[in-house]
Design an enzyme around this catalytic site. Structure first.
Site, PDB file in Angstrom:
ATOM      1  N   SER A  48      -3.127  -9.134   7.087  1.00 18.37           N
ATOM      2  CA  SER A  48      -2.426  -7.783   7.267  1.00 18.37           C
ATOM      3  C   SER A  48      -1.765  -7.968   8.562  1.00 18.37           C
ATOM      4  O   SER A  48      -2.195  -8.178   9.554  1.00 18.37           O
ATOM      5  CB  SER A  48      -3.709  -6.714   7.139  1.00 18.37           C
ATOM      6  OG  SER A  48      -3.221  -5.778   7.854  1.00 18.37           O
ATOM      7  N   ARG A  51       1.606   4.472  17.047  1.00 20.56           N
ATOM      8  CA  ARG A  51       1.134   5.549  16.044  1.00 20.56           C
ATOM      9  C   ARG A  51       1.391   6.838  16.552  1.00 20.56           C
ATOM     10  O   ARG A  51       1.788   7.761  15.591  1.00 20.56           O
ATOM     11  CB  ARG A  51      -0.170   5.363  15.904  1.00 20.56           C
ATOM     12  CG  ARG A  51      -0.517   4.030  15.274  1.00 20.56           C
ATOM     13  CD  ARG A  51       0.140   3.533  14.083  1.00 20.56           C
ATOM     14  NE  ARG A  51      -0.055   2.546  13.281  1.00 20.56           N
ATOM     15  CZ  ARG A  51       0.531   1.449  12.469  1.00 20.56           C
ATOM     16  NH1 ARG A  51       1.850   1.842  12.328  1.00 20.56           N
ATOM     17  NH2 ARG A  51      -0.053   0.618  11.683  1.00 20.56           N
ATOM     18  N   ASP A  97      -6.195   2.761  13.268  1.00 21.82           N
ATOM     19  CA  ASP A  97      -4.661   3.756  12.973  1.00 21.82           C
ATOM     20  C   ASP A  97      -5.198   4.904  12.373  1.00 21.82           C
ATOM     21  O   ASP A  97      -4.187   5.826  12.618  1.00 21.82           O
ATOM     22  CB  ASP A  97      -3.993   2.556  12.212  1.00 21.82           C
ATOM     23  CG  ASP A  97      -3.235   1.562  12.920  1.00 21.82           C
ATOM     24  OD1 ASP A  97      -3.062   1.669  14.129  1.00 21.82           O
ATOM     25  OD2 ASP A  97      -3.155   0.408  12.553  1.00 21.82           O
ATOM     26  N   ASP A 116       0.745  -1.271  -0.012  1.00 26.96           N
ATOM     27  CA  ASP A 116      -0.069   0.027   0.083  1.00 26.96           C
ATOM     28  C   ASP A 116       0.794   1.216   0.168  1.00 26.96           C
ATOM     29  O   ASP A 116       0.644   2.192  -0.862  1.00 26.96           O
ATOM     30  CB  ASP A 116      -0.724  -0.100   1.160  1.00 26.96           C
ATOM     31  CG  ASP A 116      -2.102  -0.898   1.300  1.00 26.96           C
ATOM     32  OD1 ASP A 116      -2.183  -1.394  -0.084  1.00 26.96           O
ATOM     33  OD2 ASP A 116      -2.833  -1.066   2.123  1.00 26.96           O
TER      34      ASP A 116
HETATM   35  N1  ARG Z   1      -6.477  -3.834  16.031  1.00 24.88           N
HETATM   36  C1  ARG Z   1      -5.188  -3.400  16.385  1.00 24.88           C
HETATM   37  C2  ARG Z   1      -5.253  -2.030  16.937  1.00 24.88           C
HETATM   38  O1  ARG Z   1      -6.272  -1.404  16.488  1.00 24.88           O
HETATM   39  C3  ARG Z   1      -4.246  -3.856  15.273  1.00 24.88           C
HETATM   40  C4  ARG Z   1      -4.159  -2.929  14.295  1.00 24.88           C
HETATM   41  C5  ARG Z   1      -3.011  -3.581  13.136  1.00 24.88           C
HETATM   42  N2  ARG Z   1      -2.843  -2.789  12.018  1.00 24.88           N
HETATM   43  C6  ARG Z   1      -2.787  -3.142  10.870  1.00 24.88           C
HETATM   44  N3  ARG Z   1      -2.342  -2.287   9.895  1.00 24.88           N
HETATM   45  N4  ARG Z   1      -2.599  -4.443  10.628  1.00 24.88           N
HETATM   46  O2  ARG Z   1      -4.522  -1.453  17.500  1.00 24.88           O
END
Ligand code: ARG
Length: 415
Positions: free
Chosen positions: A174, A94, A123, A14
């Site tokens: 992912s 993040r 995110d 991406d």
């Molecule tokens: N669900 C988790 C969170 O919101 C993990 C997110 C994983 N992100 C990803 N880009 N695969 O913190």
């Protein structure tokens, strides 16, 4: 002169496509910024790939120490677990990435920053809220939220633009990884009834294949910060790495969580977080020795608030600062050592000691040396039970279906 954008670049499909797409759509020069938060990667390859795909500049920042000091350890001191399960590895990274993106944008004179998050997850919220707090004038571009391409279309776009497709694009999952843990979603995991296939786990041995002999580890804390392993002083980054390795080898740290995303979706996520699981467990065990009953009860509420605000993207809020001050104050005497036994998928606390322990053998023992005044118990119970006694007499004795009315046992039937 063309305006510039700083893109948070992972090297994945991406964000690689995003370099080209931003150029086409917004006519901006893209500076790729890759942040090392302990995701084992070959960063020079990632950097080169960004340049090959068309970034005018590519930078890698080692964020590991900042991540541990300002994000992971404060979260550990708070025992932050979202919904009691997820140690928040992705969520914690993040705000740090947002900060470094903004710093880089300022240094480069860029007018915008960009990230690869989709419009369905948490995110994007964490990035956008943090960036807006730190630098409200920067424009935020989120290609994967804007381009409305499916995964196939994204791969097709990459092929048409000669963007090398990472082998991981074959994988239906992912992934996001950093020192504090690995997050895995999508593919068969979207069926909450399906058992996660063994192939998704790369940090942890299957508990069934873990060593047949238990292993013991001692973790030393200073004011709630882990500072030693088996008596050896060690820096935070190495300590976490070593525990990921050790506990992972014993199959510890697999988490299967149906969680509530901020955007209203329930999603099934798998995490691997061996060090986080062991450290939070050890830290809680030490707190049980060094905090009073009331401090422990109150801290549980604070922990939950901390976890929620980290998950919900509110790191750069005054509430976080206020709660962090409480947490830090609570750690004044959380110093000592915890011993854990690691065995086939489980870690158990088997010993704890602290120079500031509130545990008193003299008070607890049933053997000789007992210092507890048992005769004082009678008067204490007389007052403690006073309201219950009063209520029973005035309201409850004889009340049908009241709290005192347990029916007599049924008579055994005679045959
Ligand atoms: N669900 C988790 C969170 O919101 C993990 C997110 C994983 N992100 C990803 N880009 N695969 O913190």
């Amino acid at each position: 002169m063309t305006d510039k954008v700083v893109l948070a670049y992972s090297g994945g499909l991406d964000t690689s496509v995003a370099i080209k797409w931003i150029r086409e759509k917004y006519n901006l020069d893209v500076i790729a910024l890759t942040i090392d938060v302990g995701n084992e990667r070959d960063f020079s390859t990632v950097r080169q790939k960004a340049l090959d795909v068309g970034a005018i500049k590519a930078e890698v920042i080692d964020g590991k120490e900042l991540f541990v000091k300002y994000f992971i350890f404060p979260a550990l001191q708070a025992n932050a677990l979202y919904e009691g399960q997820y140690p928040l590895a992705t969520a914690l990274s993040r705000p740090l990435m947002a900060k470094l993106l903004v710093d880089t944008a300022v240094a480069e004179g860029a007018t915008a920053v960009a990230h690869g998050c989709t419009g369905k997850g948490n995110d994007q919220v964490r990035f956008d809220v943090a960036i807006n707090a730190l630098a409200p004038s920067l424009k935020i571009i989120a290609p994967a939220r804007e381009w409305r391409m499916t995964r196939e279309e994204t791969i097709d776009y990459a092929q048409r633009h000669n963007i090398p497709i990472p082998i991981t694009a074959d994988s239906p999952y992912s992934l996001d990884e950093n020192l504090w843990g690995k997050s895995i979603e999508c593919g068969v995991l979207e069926d909450p009834w399906a058992e996660p296939p063994e192939e998704i786990y790369t940090w942890t041995t299957s508990p069934g294949n873990a060593p047949d002999k238990p292993e013991y580890v001692e973790i030393g804390f200073d004011k709630g910060i882990p500072v030693t392993i088996n008596g050896q002083e060690i820096d935070g980054v190495s300590l976490i790495r070593q525990l990921n390795e050790l506990a992972g080898k014993h199959g510890i740290g697999r988490i299967d969580h149906v969680e509530n995303r901020l955007v209203g979706i329930k999603s099934r996520e798998i995490y691997e977080a061996p060090a986080a699981v062991v450290l939070i467990q050890a830290h809680q065990a030490l707190e049980a020795m060094t905090l009073s009953k009331d401090q422990l009860r109150f801290k549980q509420k604070v922990s939950q608030e901390c976890a929620d605000l980290i998950y919900n993207g509110l790191w750069f809020s005054s509430l976080n600062r206020d709660l962090a001050a409480y947490v830090l104050s609570s750690q004044r005497y959380v110093t000592g050592t915890v011993r854990l036994r690691l065995f086939k998928g489980n870690s158990s606390v088997v010993g704890r000691k602290s120079p500031k322990s509130l545990y008193s053998l003299g008070l607890a023992t049933y053997d000789k040396g007992d210092e507890f005044d048992q005769s004082a118990a009678e008067g204490f119970i007389h007052l403690w039970g006073l309201p219950v006694r009063t209520q029973a007499q005035v309201q409850l004795i004889g009340e049908p279906d009241g709290p005192l009315s347990i029916p007599p046992p049924k008579q055994a039937e005679e045959d």
